[in-house]
Structure formats: structure tokens, C-alpha cells
Write a protein that holds these residues in place. Structure first.
Motif, short mmCIF file in Angstrom:
data_model
loop_
_atom_site.label_atom_id
_atom_site.label_comp_id
_atom_site.label_asym_id
_atom_site.label_seq_id
_atom_site.Cartn_x
_atom_site.Cartn_y
_atom_site.Cartn_z
N GLY A 390 0.82 -1.19 0.00
CA GLY A 390 0.00 0.00 0.00
C GLY A 390 0.86 1.24 0.00
N GLY A 391 0.31 2.31 0.53
CA GLY A 391 1.04 3.56 0.54
C GLY A 391 0.83 4.34 -0.74
N ARG A 392 1.63 5.35 -0.93
CA ARG A 392 1.46 6.27 -2.05
C ARG A 392 2.24 5.79 -3.27
NH1 ARG A 392 4.27 10.78 -3.57
NH2 ARG A 392 5.54 10.68 -1.69
N GLN A 393 1.53 5.57 -4.38
CA GLN A 393 2.15 5.22 -5.65
C GLN A 393 1.48 6.09 -6.72
OE1 GLN A 393 2.22 0.93 -6.33
NE2 GLN A 393 1.82 0.64 -4.16
N THR A 394 1.91 7.34 -6.82
CA THR A 394 1.22 8.30 -7.66
C THR A 394 1.34 7.94 -9.14
OG1 THR A 394 1.83 9.97 -6.04
CG2 THR A 394 1.00 10.77 -8.15
N ARG A 395 0.20 7.62 -9.74
CA ARG A 395 0.09 7.34 -11.17
C ARG A 395 1.10 6.29 -11.65
NH1 ARG A 395 -0.02 12.87 -11.26
NH2 ARG A 395 1.89 13.04 -12.48
N LYS A 416 6.71 4.97 -4.50
CA LYS A 416 6.90 4.50 -3.13
C LYS A 416 5.80 3.48 -2.82
CE LYS A 416 6.20 6.27 1.61
NZ LYS A 416 4.84 5.74 1.78
N ALA A 417 6.15 2.46 -2.04
CA ALA A 417 5.16 1.47 -1.62
C ALA A 417 5.53 0.94 -0.24
CB ALA A 417 5.07 0.32 -2.61
N ASP A 418 4.51 0.74 0.62
CA ASP A 418 4.70 0.20 1.97
C ASP A 418 4.14 -1.22 2.01
OD1 ASP A 418 5.56 2.75 2.66
OD2 ASP A 418 3.55 3.38 3.26
#
Length: 554
Positions: A390-395, A416-418
Motif C-alpha cells: 500500500g502507501g502512495r504510488q502516484t500514477r 513508493k510502496a509500503d
């Protein structure tokens, strides 16, 4: 026929009972004999003389008791009709065998013992168009799904016991409701009883007995409490409504805003704000204990997923400080840091819940619970578990980390990915090992982060010829590397120390001065390029394992 004349006694004669039955008595002697009768206690018929007052008192008491009992029964019936809504017939969901099999499979692979996940339901009602309200049949299906997946429910006391450092319970959830609506008594109570489950309601205590039939009454609450199926916590006394906060008419949540004093043409000062909020919160506690229930240990933030309340979960906000004075545990549906129930959230005193609304299917609910169950830092090949990142993966898609660079010119230069950010809150004493390749001549970079979402996240940044260690974004160590496109990095995370080894030769280390309970957290991977058209770095492998001798999760 001749009329029979009534016999008259002689004028000087009276008929009197001296205790031996009626007998004639000369009128002249009556006064004297009657006086003797009274002095001897001889009655003038049944219930007179020495027995008359006890008998009369007994008769009066019996009469009064009948009146009181009848009156009390009448009053009780009146109050029951006014303050006790009749419960609806038990609802049953239409559940197929394939549903049950699917729900059971969703529970497979999860730990048998783990910190509980907190669920938020809002209301159960048959005729509501609100997107937050479940029908009785839908609520029955959700509880059935929990049973099939192997979950049990906790009482508020059991949940608080864990949060206070008690043992990790069996796979479980805490079912919570906000506000205190009458549908919980009318519909949800019997469904909860059917499944032998437990519920916790956070009450707007100032609304109980009012706005009937929308809210519960105290009589219904007391009955629910006595059943042993329900606990009651605080949702404020009267701060569940937007109030004016400035001269222009803007409104905000009264828990976190200083209100506009219209008569005085100004906002509350900090002292007035604190006095108002503390008075309301203490009043909600008094309302609950005043009806024979334990003092609440939990507080649910009003509008925790809505406007005007986002800063109520901030550790720097005055509202949080006021809440911590009265409630060990604060619940929210919105938080900048996803602290589901865990040792870390216990230290923070803040728990993020999983919200269940009308459109949430049982399968979706179970999947979201699974994403929030705390797991151990023992994962082989997490890069293959794309659903758990999860986390932020913009486009961008997750493929960018695997060497499949996006081709669109609109794609950003950073990704970025968590890994399981909600399920790794308590991770510590673990090792992350990665092989990162396709590093160019300083035109791209990759990073492996640990202690994700903690008070001090740590990041190892790699380029073709340098390794840098960042503590909460600030450089704390850096060393050159042999200039090559592939590097192996191992990061060891202990209670307060982070140590990185690159290619088995370069070592970077940092010891934090923050409390260890604030430093736990999981894994983050990052990738970036300096200009369009550059080669993106590739994570060729990644493994996570507990350090030798580390305590098991929980």
C-alpha cells in the motif's frame, strides 16, 4: 293484607352489645355500662375496643399497598411504553454454502493469536436510505462471516486489558457503534445474541431519551447493559454537531475548535475552550456512571472521518491532550498514521478502526480486517504479494519496482510502496535483505526503508556509487560504494538501533534517542529517476525475517 307494624322498643330501653351479643339495656344505665365496657377494653362489635386500631392500621396498610402496587405497575407500564421500543423479530440473512466456504478461506493463513481489529458500524435499521446504515439481514451476514473466518468478539474490558499490556487474545475483533441509535436495541441486539457476540456503543449521552425514536433511551441502555452483550463508552455529551467558529458563519467540530461567542462578538479564549470541553467530557462520564455502568475507558472522536475534525488525532492538538486526561484509549476512523490496535497504538493511546458501511460486503469486510491483523516480520518473497503493498504510488503501478518502467510521459519520477503498513505497526528486531539492480551513473536511485510510520523512520538510499542513511529524512551517515549497477543491502532493526550493511563491506549505523515503543514499524521500498527516459532501478529480490532470539509477535 294488613300491614305489619314495626315493633318499637320502650322509650327507656336501648339494645346494646356488652360483649355477649345484643341485649336490652335501660337507657339510664347505658352510659355507665358503656363506660365500664371502654375501661375494660370491651368492644362494641368486631374491630372495636383494644383491637380496633391494629385492625384499622392493617386494613389501611393493605389498602395502601394495593393502591401503591397498582399505581407502580401503571407507572412502569407507562414508562415502558414511552421509553422501551418493542424489539423487532430476529432477522436472518440468506447465506449460501459457497458464501460460508469463501468466508472461511479468508481466515486461513492469519495468526490464531494477534492484536484485535476494531470495527466501526454506525446503525442497523430496516428502513433507512443512509449509506452508513446496515439492514438487519446485512448485519446478520457480517456477523456470520466473522464466525466463519474464525473471529470472536471482545468486551470493552477484554480489549482494554490487551491495550494495557495483557496477553494477546485469540483472533478477535472489537465491534463498535457510534452515537447510540435505537436500531441497536430494536434490531441489532437480537442478532448479536443469536451469534453470542459482544458490542460496544459510544453514546452521545445528552441525546439519550431525546429525539425519539432515533436515539436509545436510558431504560433500553440499562436493559442492554444487564444482558452482558453490550458496553457503553463516550462520544461526548453534546459536541456531536457543527458549531459557528468565526464571525463569517463558518462552522467546525466543537471538540477541536474554539467557538464563536455571538453575544460578545468574539471567539472563545483557550481557557474558555478548555473549560467547555472538559465539562462536556466529564459530563458524558457522569451520565454513564449515573446509570449504573462502569466509567468509560474509550472515547470515539465525533466526525473522525469528516471535515473539521482531522486534527483531533494529532498528538500536538489540545483536544488530544484533553482526551488523554479522561480516556486511556481514543478511537478514530481517520488518522494520518494508521495505528490499528497494537502495542504501538496502546503507547500512543489512539486506535484507528475499520469502517463497515451499507455497501461493504462481508467478503470486503474480511479482507480489510485481514489487512489490519498484526503479522510477524517473517515474509519470504513479499514482492510477489502485490495485493499487500500500500502507501502512495502516484500514477504508477507496482510493476515499476520490478523493472517494467511506465512508458507514459506523464508518469512521475518517484514511486513508493509500503508493505502491509497497517499490519506491521509492531515490527521490531527484524532483518530486511534486498538485491537492487539497474542503478545507472547517478541518474537513478532506490531506497529500502524500515520503521515505516514510526516516530523516526529510517531509510537506506542507494545510487551506483554511494549509500546514505536517513533518519526521518535527515542524513545521519553516508559512505561511497564500489561503482556498479547492482548492490545487496541488509538492514537490521533492533529496539533503538538501525544498522545497514551494503555488499557485505560498508556499514552504516544509527542509534535513536526516542522511546523504543515509538520506533516500531515495517518496510518501505522507493524508486526514482532524475529525468524522463532514464532506467528505473529494479528490486530483484526482497526478504524479511526475524532476528535470532527476537520475541515472537504479540
Amino acid at each position: 293484607m294488613a300491614l305489619r307494624r314495626k315493633r318499637r322498643e320502650p322509650v327507656g330501653i336501648v339494645v346494646h352489645d356488652h360483649g355477649h351479643g345484643p341485649e336490652p339495656c335501660f337507657r339510664d344505665d347505658y352510659a355507665e355500662k358503656a363506660g365500664h365496657d371502654r375501661s375494660r377494653g370491651r368492644g362494641h362489635g368486631w374491630g372495636r375496643g383494644w383491637t380496633q386500631w391494629p385492625v384499622r392500621a392493617l386494613l389501611g396498610a393493605l389498602t395502601l399497598s394495593v393502591v401503591v402496587v397498582s399505581g407502580a405497575a401503571g407507572i412502569e407500564r407507562y414508562l415502558s411504553l414511552k421509553y422501551m421500543t418493542p424489539q423487532a423479530p430476529l432477522a436472518h440473512a440468506n447465506i449460501t454454502m459457497s458464501d460460508q466456504i469463501s468466508w472461511a478461506r479468508r481466515g486461513q493463513g492469519l495468526p490464531d493469536h494477534a492484536p484485535p481489529v476494531v470495527l466501526t458500524f454506525h446503525d442497523v435499521n430496516r428502513h433507512s436510505k443512509s449509506p452508513y446504515v446496515l439492514t438487519p439481514q446485512a448485519f446478520d451476514a457480517q456477523l456470520t462471516a466473522l464466525e466463519q473466518a474464525g473471529y470472536r468478539t471482545l468486551s470493552a474490558k477484554q480489549f482494554t486489558n490487551y491495550m494495557n499490556g495483557g496477553p494477546v487474545p485469540r483472533r478477535s475483533v472489537l465491534i463498535t457503534f457510534d452515537d447510540g441509535t435505537d436500531g441497536l436495541w430494536k434490531y441489532a441486539d437480537r442478532i448479536l445474541a443469536k451469534h453470542k457476540m459482544h458490542g460496544t456503543i459510544s453514546l452521545i449521552t445528552g441525546s439519550m431519551d431525546k429525539h425519539r425514536p432515533y436515539y436509545l433511551t436510558w431504560r433500553e441502555i440499562e436493559r442492554m447493559h444487564r444482558s452482558g452483550r453490550w458496553d457503553f463508552q463516550s462520544h461526548t455529551r453534546a459536541m456531536h454537531g457543527m458549531k459557528q467558529v468565526d464571525a463569517t458563519g463558518n462552522t467546525g467540530a466543537p471538540l477541536v475548535n474554539r467557538l464563536w461567542l455571538k453575544d460578545e462578538g468574539r471567539r472563545e479564549n483557550p481557557t474558555e475552550y478548555r473549560t467547555r470541553v472538559v465539562h462536556d467530557l466529564a459530563g458524558s462520564v457522569k451520565d454513564i456512571t449515573g446509570h449504573g455502568m462502569p466509567a468509560p475507558s474509550m472515547f470515539a472522536i465525533p466526525f473522525s472521518d469528516g471535515p473539521g475534525q482531522q486534527d483531533a488525532d494529532s498528538t500536538d492538538s489540545q483536544a488530544r491532550h484533553l482526551l488523554k486526561e479522561l480516556f486511556p484509549i481514543v478511537m478514530t476512523d481517520h488518522s494520518s498514521v494508521p495505528l490499528t490496535a497494537s502495542r504501538r497504538s496502546a503507547a500512543e493511546g489512539l486506535v484507528q478502526r475499520v469502517e463497515v458501511v451499507a455497501r461493504t460486503t462481508p467478503a470486503q469486510m474480511l479482507d480489510r480486517i485481514g489487512q489490519n491483523v498484526q503479522v510477524s516480520p517473517d515474509v519470504r518473497r513479499p514482492l510477489s504479494e502485490r495485493e499487500n503493498w500500500g502507501g502512495r504510488q502516484t500514477r504508477t503501478s507496482f510493476e515499476v519496482f520490478l523493472g517494467k518502467a511506465p512508458s507514459s510521459p506523464l508518469t512521475p519520477r518517484y514511486a513508493k510502496a509500503d508493505y502491509r503498513p497497517n499490519s506491521s505497526v509492531d515490527w521490531t528486531d527484524y532483518r530486511a535483505t534486498a538485491l537492487i539492480g539497474s542503478l545507472g551513473n547517478g541518474t537513478n536511485q532506490a531506497a529500502l526503508g524500515v520503521r515505516t510510520n514510526s516516530k523516526e523512520p529510517m531509510t537506506v538510499v542507494l545510487t551506483r556509487g554511494r549509500a546514505t542513511l536517513l533518519a526521518d529524512g535527515y542524513k545521519v551517515a553516508s559512505q561511497p560504494l564500489d561503482p556498479k549497477s547492482d548492490h545487496a543491502v541488509t538492514v537490521e532493526v533492533r529496539r533503538d538501533t538501525t544498522t545497514a550493511h551494503i555488499d557485505g563491506r560498508v556499514k552504516l549505523s544509527y542509534a535513536s534517542d526516542k522511546p523504543s515503543e515509538q520506533l516500531s514499524g515495517g518496510i518501505t521500498i522507493r524508486s526514482g529517476i532524475n529525468k524522463d527516459g532514464n532506467q528505473w532501478p529494479v528490486f530483484r529480490s526482497l526478504d524479511i525475517s526475524p532476528l535470532k532470539g527476537a520475541e515472537s509477535h504479540g
